[in-house]
Write an enzyme that holds these catalytic residues in place. Sequence first.
Site, PDB file in Angstrom:
ATOM      1  N   PRO A  61     -49.120 -53.772  95.025  1.00  0.00           N
ATOM      2  CA  PRO A  61     -48.068 -53.897  94.017  1.00  0.00           C
ATOM      3  C   PRO A  61     -47.766 -55.351  93.653  1.00  0.00           C
ATOM      4  CG  PRO A  61     -47.357 -52.520  95.875  1.00  0.00           C
ATOM      5  CD  PRO A  61     -48.629 -53.175  96.274  1.00  0.00           C
TER       6      PRO A  61
ATOM      7  N   GLU B 200     -47.699 -51.357 105.298  1.00  0.00           N
ATOM      8  CA  GLU B 200     -46.851 -52.326 104.592  1.00  0.00           C
ATOM      9  C   GLU B 200     -47.638 -53.346 103.796  1.00  0.00           C
ATOM     10  OE1 GLU B 200     -43.444 -51.949 104.277  1.00  0.00           O
ATOM     11  OE2 GLU B 200     -44.172 -50.090 105.152  1.00  0.00           O
TER      12      GLU B 200
ATOM     13  N   ARG C  29     -64.704 -45.286  81.287  1.00  0.00           N
ATOM     14  CA  ARG C  29     -64.673 -44.700  79.944  1.00  0.00           C
ATOM     15  C   ARG C  29     -64.948 -45.727  78.846  1.00  0.00           C
ATOM     16  NH1 ARG C  29     -60.466 -44.958  77.210  1.00  0.00           N
ATOM     17  NH2 ARG C  29     -60.493 -42.957  76.157  1.00  0.00           N
TER      18      ARG C  29
ATOM     19  N   ASP D  10     -59.021 -45.304  70.733  1.00  0.00           N
ATOM     20  CA  ASP D  10     -57.948 -45.199  71.720  1.00  0.00           C
ATOM     21  C   ASP D  10     -56.675 -45.889  71.293  1.00  0.00           C
ATOM     22  OD1 ASP D  10     -59.585 -43.997  73.443  1.00  0.00           O
ATOM     23  OD2 ASP D  10     -59.838 -45.703  74.787  1.00  0.00           O
TER      24      ASP D  10
HETATM   25 CL1  6GU Z   1     -52.455 -51.201  93.566  1.00  0.00          CL
HETATM   26  N1  6GU Z   1     -50.885 -50.186  95.451  1.00  0.00           N
HETATM   27  C1  6GU Z   1     -49.737 -49.655  95.879  1.00  0.00           C
HETATM   28  N2  6GU Z   1     -49.619 -49.331  97.165  1.00  0.00           N
HETATM   29  N3  6GU Z   1     -48.697 -49.424  95.083  1.00  0.00           N
HETATM   30  C2  6GU Z   1     -48.856 -49.758  93.799  1.00  0.00           C
HETATM   31  C3  6GU Z   1     -50.024 -50.308  93.275  1.00  0.00           C
HETATM   32  C4  6GU Z   1     -51.035 -50.527  94.153  1.00  0.00           C
HETATM   33  N4  6GU Z   1     -49.852 -50.539  91.974  1.00  0.00           N
HETATM   34  C5  6GU Z   1     -48.624 -50.119  91.692  1.00  0.00           C
HETATM   35  N5  6GU Z   1     -48.005 -49.661  92.786  1.00  0.00           N
END
Ligand code: 6GU
Length: 271
Positions: free
Chosen positions: A100, A127, A165, A180
């Site tokens: 994230p 984590e 794609r 798209d």
């Molecule tokens: Cl790549 N991993 C995780 N664990 N949560 C996420 C993500 C990735 N992208 C958005 N949320």
Amino acid sequence: MTMRFDILTLFPEICAAYLRESILKRAQASGLLRVHLHNIRDYAADKHKMTDDLPYGGGGGMVMKPEPVFAAVEAVMREWRLEIGDSISNLQSPIILLTPQGRTFTQTVARELAHHERIALICGRYEGFDERIREHLATDEISIGDYVLTGGELAALVVVDAVTRLLPGALGDPTGAEDDSFASGLLEYPHYTRPPNFRGWTVPEVLLSGDHARIARWRRRESLRRTFLRRPDLLLKLELAEDERRFLTDVADELAGRPRPRVDSSGQGGQ
Ligand code: 6GU
């Protein structure tokens, strides 16, 4: 050209299930796409096959250990080297951490990745990763959006799907991905199929007219309208024609309940 993804994960079966169906299945059958799945646990050297451990400094959660992740990526890089040696494309192949905290995945990033022949995707659980994986192994870090998943597997599949794609021939349709949403920078226009009247809800007359120029103009305007109403942020990035801007002004006026300040087209001026 065939594209190879290597997905490193503690749950390869999650990825395998998605890859066994539909477009990605067909892309693999036709040789456009190859996906190698690697279980990070197979690279844990200790007898308990440990892949995570307690964080230094204390606190909650577990951290992915560096040794198994480094070993798995190095095994992948050896496979790449056996295929094509130390060519430039090999040395520049992205090794992407899915977290994230990464840069946000967009259609632009998908297009950029589609130029590579080989990409490694490392999926985290727990984590997070020991920071040395980020600093000394990964070349890139990607997030698929501002929310938190329990692991990187869904994100890796999102990347493989969106990139595949874009490969010429991956979609059955010869026009491919060019229509798209986001190819034009606009959202897609509304689509209809048979029947022409479903429960009293009819298909817009223009789509039945056979007038291809009129249909193209209607679709363009409905794309503009939908983008203006739902994603005005996307419009700021585009250069619109004068008549397109006028059309959106009319949409905005109508929305605000303003009468349309139309000039008289008779050429007579007057009242
Ligand atoms: Cl790549 N991993 C995780 N664990 N949560 C996420 C993500 C990735 N992208 C958005 N949320």
